[in-house]
Structure formats: C-alpha cells, structure tokens
Design a protein around this motif. Structure first.
Motif, PDB file in Angstrom:
ATOM      1  N   ASP A  22       0.811  -1.213   0.000  1.00  0.00           N
ATOM      2  CA  ASP A  22       0.000   0.000   0.000  1.00  0.00           C
ATOM      3  C   ASP A  22       0.851   1.272   0.000  1.00  0.00           C
ATOM      4  O   ASP A  22       0.320   2.374  -0.087  1.00  0.00           O
ATOM      5  N   VAL A  23       2.165   1.130   0.127  1.00  0.00           N
ATOM      6  CA  VAL A  23       3.058   2.291   0.131  1.00  0.00           C
ATOM      7  C   VAL A  23       3.212   2.798  -1.303  1.00  0.00           C
ATOM      8  O   VAL A  23       3.555   2.044  -2.201  1.00  0.00           O
ATOM      9  N   MET A  24       2.920   4.074  -1.488  1.00  0.00           N
ATOM     10  CA  MET A  24       2.975   4.667  -2.821  1.00  0.00           C
ATOM     11  C   MET A  24       4.214   5.533  -3.026  1.00  0.00           C
ATOM     12  O   MET A  24       4.725   5.635  -4.128  1.00  0.00           O
ATOM     13  N   TYR A  25       4.672   6.179  -1.948  1.00  0.00           N
ATOM     14  CA  TYR A  25       5.761   7.139  -2.080  1.00  0.00           C
ATOM     15  C   TYR A  25       6.612   7.133  -0.826  1.00  0.00           C
ATOM     16  O   TYR A  25       6.083   7.036   0.288  1.00  0.00           O
ATOM     17  N   LEU A  26       7.923   7.225  -1.005  1.00  0.00           N
ATOM     18  CA  LEU A  26       8.864   7.349   0.103  1.00  0.00           C
ATOM     19  C   LEU A  26       9.722   8.597  -0.105  1.00  0.00           C
ATOM     20  O   LEU A  26      10.174   8.863  -1.223  1.00  0.00           O
ATOM     21  N   ARG A  27       9.932   9.332   0.967  1.00  0.00           N
ATOM     22  CA  ARG A  27      10.917  10.420   0.969  1.00  0.00           C
ATOM     23  C   ARG A  27      11.983   9.977   1.956  1.00  0.00           C
ATOM     24  O   ARG A  27      11.693   9.715   3.126  1.00  0.00           O
ATOM     25  N   VAL A  28      13.217   9.863   1.473  1.00  0.00           N
ATOM     26  CA  VAL A  28      14.286   9.269   2.261  1.00  0.00           C
ATOM     27  C   VAL A  28      15.435  10.274   2.418  1.00  0.00           C
ATOM     28  O   VAL A  28      15.891  10.862   1.431  1.00  0.00           O
ATOM     29  N   TYR A  29      15.866  10.436   3.656  1.00  0.00           N
ATOM     30  CA  TYR A  29      17.014  11.292   3.963  1.00  0.00           C
ATOM     31  C   TYR A  29      18.147  10.371   4.401  1.00  0.00           C
ATOM     32  O   TYR A  29      18.007   9.638   5.381  1.00  0.00           O
ATOM     33  N   VAL A  30      19.259  10.416   3.674  1.00  0.00           N
ATOM     34  CA  VAL A  30      20.413   9.591   4.000  1.00  0.00           C
ATOM     35  C   VAL A  30      21.527  10.532   4.450  1.00  0.00           C
ATOM     36  O   VAL A  30      21.969  11.393   3.686  1.00  0.00           O
ATOM     37  N   ALA A  31      21.949  10.363   5.707  1.00  0.00           N
ATOM     38  CA  ALA A  31      22.944  11.260   6.295  1.00  0.00           C
ATOM     39  C   ALA A  31      24.366  10.798   5.997  1.00  0.00           C
ATOM     40  O   ALA A  31      24.607   9.623   5.685  1.00  0.00           O
TER      41      ALA A  31
ATOM     42  N   PRO B 176       5.639  -6.721  -5.271  1.00  0.00           N
ATOM     43  CA  PRO B 176       6.099  -6.185  -6.547  1.00  0.00           C
ATOM     44  C   PRO B 176       5.946  -4.666  -6.697  1.00  0.00           C
ATOM     45  O   PRO B 176       6.333  -4.110  -7.723  1.00  0.00           O
ATOM     46  N   VAL B 177       5.412  -3.986  -5.677  1.00  0.00           N
ATOM     47  CA  VAL B 177       5.215  -2.539  -5.762  1.00  0.00           C
ATOM     48  C   VAL B 177       6.556  -1.826  -5.909  1.00  0.00           C
ATOM     49  O   VAL B 177       7.521  -2.121  -5.209  1.00  0.00           O
ATOM     50  N   LYS B 178       6.570  -0.893  -6.852  1.00  0.00           N
ATOM     51  CA  LYS B 178       7.712  -0.001  -7.045  1.00  0.00           C
ATOM     52  C   LYS B 178       7.246   1.388  -6.633  1.00  0.00           C
ATOM     53  O   LYS B 178       6.517   2.037  -7.372  1.00  0.00           O
ATOM     54  N   THR B 179       7.635   1.819  -5.458  1.00  0.00           N
ATOM     55  CA  THR B 179       7.176   3.112  -4.977  1.00  0.00           C
ATOM     56  C   THR B 179       7.770   4.239  -5.817  1.00  0.00           C
ATOM     57  O   THR B 179       8.833   4.093  -6.408  1.00  0.00           O
ATOM     58  N   ALA B 180       7.076   5.361  -5.855  1.00  0.00           N
ATOM     59  CA  ALA B 180       7.722   6.591  -6.293  1.00  0.00           C
ATOM     60  C   ALA B 180       8.585   6.994  -5.103  1.00  0.00           C
ATOM     61  O   ALA B 180       8.244   6.692  -3.954  1.00  0.00           O
ATOM     62  N   ARG B 181       9.709   7.656  -5.354  1.00  0.00           N
ATOM     63  CA  ARG B 181      10.622   7.883  -4.239  1.00  0.00           C
ATOM     64  C   ARG B 181      11.542   9.067  -4.516  1.00  0.00           C
ATOM     65  O   ARG B 181      11.964   9.282  -5.635  1.00  0.00           O
ATOM     66  N   SER B 182      11.831   9.805  -3.453  1.00  0.00           N
ATOM     67  CA  SER B 182      12.878  10.822  -3.482  1.00  0.00           C
ATOM     68  C   SER B 182      13.898  10.423  -2.437  1.00  0.00           C
ATOM     69  O   SER B 182      13.538  10.122  -1.296  1.00  0.00           O
ATOM     70  N   THR B 183      15.153  10.390  -2.820  1.00  0.00           N
ATOM     71  CA  THR B 183      16.229  10.045  -1.895  1.00  0.00           C
ATOM     72  C   THR B 183      17.196  11.213  -1.871  1.00  0.00           C
ATOM     73  O   THR B 183      17.730  11.592  -2.919  1.00  0.00           O
TER      74      THR B 183
ATOM     75  N   PHE C 194       4.152   7.625   2.291  1.00  0.00           N
ATOM     76  CA  PHE C 194       2.782   7.962   1.925  1.00  0.00           C
ATOM     77  C   PHE C 194       2.101   6.666   1.500  1.00  0.00           C
ATOM     78  O   PHE C 194       2.604   5.936   0.651  1.00  0.00           O
ATOM     79  N   VAL C 195       0.971   6.374   2.125  1.00  0.00           N
ATOM     80  CA  VAL C 195       0.244   5.126   1.894  1.00  0.00           C
ATOM     81  C   VAL C 195      -1.147   5.483   1.352  1.00  0.00           C
ATOM     82  O   VAL C 195      -1.768   6.429   1.821  1.00  0.00           O
ATOM     83  N   ALA C 196      -1.618   4.747   0.377  1.00  0.00           N
ATOM     84  CA  ALA C 196      -2.970   4.923  -0.151  1.00  0.00           C
ATOM     85  C   ALA C 196      -3.624   3.546  -0.212  1.00  0.00           C
ATOM     86  O   ALA C 196      -3.000   2.565  -0.609  1.00  0.00           O
ATOM     87  N   TYR C 197      -4.896   3.516   0.175  1.00  0.00           N
ATOM     88  CA  TYR C 197      -5.585   2.228   0.218  1.00  0.00           C
ATOM     89  C   TYR C 197      -7.072   2.419  -0.001  1.00  0.00           C
ATOM     90  O   TYR C 197      -7.633   3.483   0.266  1.00  0.00           O
TER      91      TYR C 197
END
Length: 177
Positions: free
Chosen positions: A110-119, A147-154, A172-175
């Motif tokens: 159900d995860v559609m988008y990830l925003r990831v901060y890598v320090a 098999p979900v490929k999220t949209a993502r910003s890293t 961000f989850v949508a269901y």
C-alpha cells in the motif's frame, strides 16, 4: 551548408512521425489508466522505483512522518540509538513500517511514495551511503512478495537530528477501504 539526400530526409521524417504517433498513443493510454479506479505505477520496467503513481480519488491516505532506526536494548525495550550501517538502519525502519501498517490492516504493497534522507556516514568517507539504502529497499519493494515499485525521493543530508541516525524515511500510503 550541407545537403541532405532524399533517402536521409525520408528516414528522418519517418522517424519523427513515428515518435509523434508513439507519443500520442502512449499519452492516450496513460490518460485511460489515470481515469481508472485502480492504483497505477508508471516508469521503466528495469527501474526499482516508479516515476509517478496515480491514485484514484476515492482512496484513503495515510502519511507516516520521519521514521528513524529503532533498536531493542538489553531489556527488550525500543530505543533510538545508532546501530549498524545505513543498510541495517534502513532494514530496521522498513520492518517497523511493515509492523505499523499491519496493525492498521495494511501492508507494504500500500506504500505509494517514500521520501528518504540519508545522512553522511563516517564509515563511508563521510558521504551518504546510498548503496546501503538501495540494497535495503530492494529487500522490501520490487520483490516477488511485494512487486510494488514506490515513487521515491532520496536526498543526501549532512546530518539528522540525532547524531547516530544515518537514515530517516517518510512514507505515503494509499488504500481502498
């Protein structure tokens, strides 16, 4: 001025025409998908992420704010201290995300988008360890089980609020309820 022979001109014109027809056909098929009542992921088949995700308006949303790496201390209590490298911390976050979603009757699919901060990681020459994060991501998304490929910003950052944290993830989850 260079002359273009007739054969070259025909090939160039034909190539441009095919690109235009393909673009309009692709745009038309995407518009149909955008208007469907199913979640749609767009992007190259060889990529582990989506360029974009279309979510029908009747879907519910859940936003999970910056999740950081949990660890169990000696008493089995969760604490937030540095442990492991970026990959290990990311795995801990994804396991925590999975558990939070299961409590709500949802899953990682159900995860559609990830925003990831890598320090910056002192064990990686003070550079963000993107490869470590990508490896952890690959254990949870774009897999046979999910098999979900999220949209993502890293995004690479100098540091996070707690000195031991090497990664922080927002989801961000949508269901459909």
């Amino acid at each position: 001025m260079r002359k273009v022979n007739t054969t070259t001109a025909i090939i160039l014109f034909g190539s441009v025409l095919l690109m235009l027809v393909g673009t309009f056909t692709y745009a038309g098929s995407q518009k149909e998908v955008l208007e469907s009542d199913e979640v749609s992921h767009f992007g190259p088949p060889t990529s582990s992420t989506s360029n974009s995700v279309s979510i029908p308006k009747e879907y519910d949303q859940l936003w999970l704010s910056g999740m950081v790496p949990p660890i169990l201390d000696e008493e089995g209590e969760t604490s937030y201290e540095k442990y492991g490298d970026t990959e290990t911390q990311a795995i801990g976050i994804f396991e925590d995300l999975e558990a939070q979603l299961e409590e709500k009757g949802l899953s990682l699919s159900d995860v559609m988008y990830l925003r990831v901060y890598v320090a910056s990681d002192p064990n990686n020459g003070d550079e963000p360890d993107f490869a470590g994060f990508f490896k952890a991501y690959g254990e949870f998304f774009d897999t046979e089980e999910n098999p979900v490929k999220t949209a993502r910003s890293t995004v690479g950052v100098d540091s996070l609020a707690e000195p031991g944290w090497l990664i922080k993830i927002e989801a961000f989850v949508a269901y459909s309820s």
